[in-house]
Design a protein around this motif. Structure first.
Motif, mmCIF file in Angstrom:
data_model
loop_
_atom_site.group_PDB
_atom_site.id
_atom_site.type_symbol
_atom_site.label_atom_id
_atom_site.label_comp_id
_atom_site.label_asym_id
_atom_site.label_seq_id
_atom_site.Cartn_x
_atom_site.Cartn_y
_atom_site.Cartn_z
ATOM 1 N N ALA A 1 0.829 -1.205 0.000
ATOM 2 C CA ALA A 1 0.000 0.000 0.000
ATOM 3 C C ALA A 1 0.869 1.262 0.000
ATOM 4 N N GLY A 2 1.937 1.253 0.769
ATOM 5 C CA GLY A 2 2.844 2.396 0.793
ATOM 6 C C GLY A 2 3.504 2.642 -0.552
ATOM 7 N N CYS A 3 3.917 1.571 -1.228
ATOM 8 C CA CYS A 3 4.524 1.716 -2.550
ATOM 9 C C CYS A 3 3.524 2.256 -3.561
ATOM 10 N N VAL A 4 2.289 1.829 -3.464
ATOM 11 C CA VAL A 4 1.250 2.345 -4.363
ATOM 12 C C VAL A 4 1.069 3.846 -4.162
ATOM 13 N N VAL A 5 1.040 4.281 -2.922
ATOM 14 C CA VAL A 5 0.871 5.711 -2.625
ATOM 15 C C VAL A 5 2.064 6.505 -3.139
ATOM 16 N N VAL A 6 3.267 6.015 -2.899
ATOM 17 C CA VAL A 6 4.471 6.723 -3.351
ATOM 18 C C VAL A 6 4.493 6.832 -4.869
ATOM 19 N N ILE A 7 4.169 5.757 -5.558
ATOM 20 C CA ILE A 7 4.179 5.775 -7.019
ATOM 21 C C ILE A 7 3.091 6.696 -7.554
ATOM 22 N N ALA B 1 -3.530 -17.205 6.097
ATOM 23 C CA ALA B 1 -2.208 -16.573 6.070
ATOM 24 C C ALA B 1 -1.509 -16.845 4.737
ATOM 25 N N TRP B 2 -1.590 -18.086 4.272
ATOM 26 C CA TRP B 2 -1.005 -18.420 2.971
ATOM 27 C C TRP B 2 -1.701 -17.659 1.851
ATOM 28 N N GLY B 3 -3.011 -17.514 1.952
ATOM 29 C CA GLY B 3 -3.767 -16.785 0.934
ATOM 30 C C GLY B 3 -3.396 -15.315 0.884
ATOM 31 N N LEU B 4 -3.278 -14.683 2.039
ATOM 32 C CA LEU B 4 -2.875 -13.274 2.068
ATOM 33 C C LEU B 4 -1.448 -13.093 1.567
ATOM 34 N N TRP B 5 -0.559 -14.021 1.938
ATOM 35 C CA TRP B 5 0.803 -13.939 1.439
ATOM 36 C C TRP B 5 0.812 -14.106 -0.083
ATOM 37 N N GLY B 6 0.042 -15.020 -0.591
ATOM 38 C CA GLY B 6 -0.036 -15.230 -2.037
ATOM 39 C C GLY B 6 -0.597 -14.019 -2.759
ATOM 40 N N ALA B 7 -1.632 -13.405 -2.197
ATOM 41 C CA ALA B 7 -2.207 -12.205 -2.806
ATOM 42 C C ALA B 7 -1.185 -11.069 -2.833
ATOM 43 N N GLY B 8 -0.435 -10.917 -1.763
ATOM 44 C CA GLY B 8 0.611 -9.892 -1.737
ATOM 45 C C GLY B 8 1.709 -10.167 -2.738
ATOM 46 N N THR B 9 2.072 -11.422 -2.886
ATOM 47 C CA THR B 9 3.099 -11.790 -3.853
ATOM 48 C C THR B 9 2.618 -11.563 -5.276
ATOM 49 N N VAL B 10 1.376 -11.900 -5.559
ATOM 50 C CA VAL B 10 0.807 -11.651 -6.888
ATOM 51 C C VAL B 10 0.773 -10.149 -7.175
ATOM 52 N N ALA B 11 0.419 -9.349 -6.183
ATOM 53 C CA ALA B 11 0.414 -7.895 -6.372
ATOM 54 C C ALA B 11 1.810 -7.383 -6.709
ATOM 55 N N VAL C 1 2.605 -8.438 -10.327
ATOM 56 C CA VAL C 1 1.895 -7.582 -11.284
ATOM 57 C C VAL C 1 2.612 -6.241 -11.403
ATOM 58 N N TYR C 2 3.052 -5.718 -10.288
ATOM 59 C CA TYR C 2 3.818 -4.472 -10.277
ATOM 60 C C TYR C 2 5.103 -4.630 -11.090
ATOM 61 N N ALA C 3 5.810 -5.737 -10.886
ATOM 62 C CA ALA C 3 7.064 -5.967 -11.604
ATOM 63 C C ALA C 3 6.813 -6.137 -13.102
ATOM 64 N N ALA C 4 5.741 -6.835 -13.463
ATOM 65 C CA ALA C 4 5.417 -7.002 -14.882
ATOM 66 C C ALA C 4 5.049 -5.656 -15.505
ATOM 67 N N GLY C 5 4.313 -4.839 -14.783
ATOM 68 C CA GLY C 5 3.969 -3.510 -15.281
ATOM 69 C C GLY C 5 5.197 -2.646 -15.463
ATOM 70 N N ASP C 6 6.134 -2.766 -14.545
ATOM 71 C CA ASP C 6 7.375 -2.003 -14.654
ATOM 72 C C ASP C 6 8.175 -2.466 -15.866
ATOM 73 N N THR C 7 8.184 -3.763 -16.126
ATOM 74 C CA THR C 7 8.919 -4.303 -17.264
ATOM 75 C C THR C 7 8.260 -3.901 -18.578
ATOM 76 N N LEU C 8 6.953 -4.027 -18.654
ATOM 77 C CA LEU C 8 6.234 -3.724 -19.891
ATOM 78 C C LEU C 8 6.144 -2.229 -20.166
ATOM 79 N N ARG C 9 6.406 -1.410 -19.164
ATOM 80 C CA ARG C 9 6.338 0.035 -19.325
ATOM 81 C C ARG C 9 7.350 0.517 -20.355
ATOM 82 N N ASP C 10 8.485 -0.146 -20.481
ATOM 83 C CA ASP C 10 9.544 0.280 -21.391
ATOM 84 C C ASP C 10 9.373 -0.257 -22.808
ATOM 85 N N ILE C 11 8.450 -1.168 -23.017
ATOM 86 C CA ILE C 11 8.237 -1.749 -24.339
ATOM 87 C C ILE C 11 7.218 -0.896 -25.081
#
Length: 101
Positions: free
Chosen positions: A17-23, A65-75, A78-88
């Motif tokens: 959430a903090g990274c989303v706000v900063v970005i 707990a595993w579900g929340l960790w998985g959701a955070g990891t997927v988020a 998705v952020y990393a994929a968006g960052d990668t695709l941003r330059d293409i």
């Protein structure tokens, strides 16, 4: 140990959430600062995603707990994929650039 698991998962969610706000704030003010902001938030997302794993593996963590960790990891992925695709360049941008005289 369960308290540690939940604490680390809460830290993960708050970091995302903090990274989303900063970005969002840096992108709105000045687009040229976005690339630098992305590179600053990646280590925080990586650390927040990796820290809960040992506690989840050692403790008999509940499925929530595993579900929340998985959701955070997927988020974070998705952020990393968006960052990668941003330059293409998109095909539409290439078509528009090719049609200009």
């Amino acid at each position: 140990m369960d308290l540690l698991v939940w604490f680390l998962i809460v830290v993960q969610v708050l970091t995302i959430a903090g990274c989303v706000v900063v970005i969002a704030r840096s992108h709105r003010q000045d687009v040229s600062r976005l690339a630098r902001t992305l590179h600053r938030t990646v280590p925080a997302l990586l650390a927040a995603g990796v820290l809960p794993v040992p506690a989840l593996l050692v403790a008999d963590a509940p499925a929530a707990a595993w579900g929340l960790w998985g959701a955070g990891t997927v988020a974070a992925l998705v952020y990393a994929a968006g960052d990668t695709l941003r330059d293409i360049p998109s095909p539409q941008a290439a078509t528009c650039a090719g049609s200009r005289p």
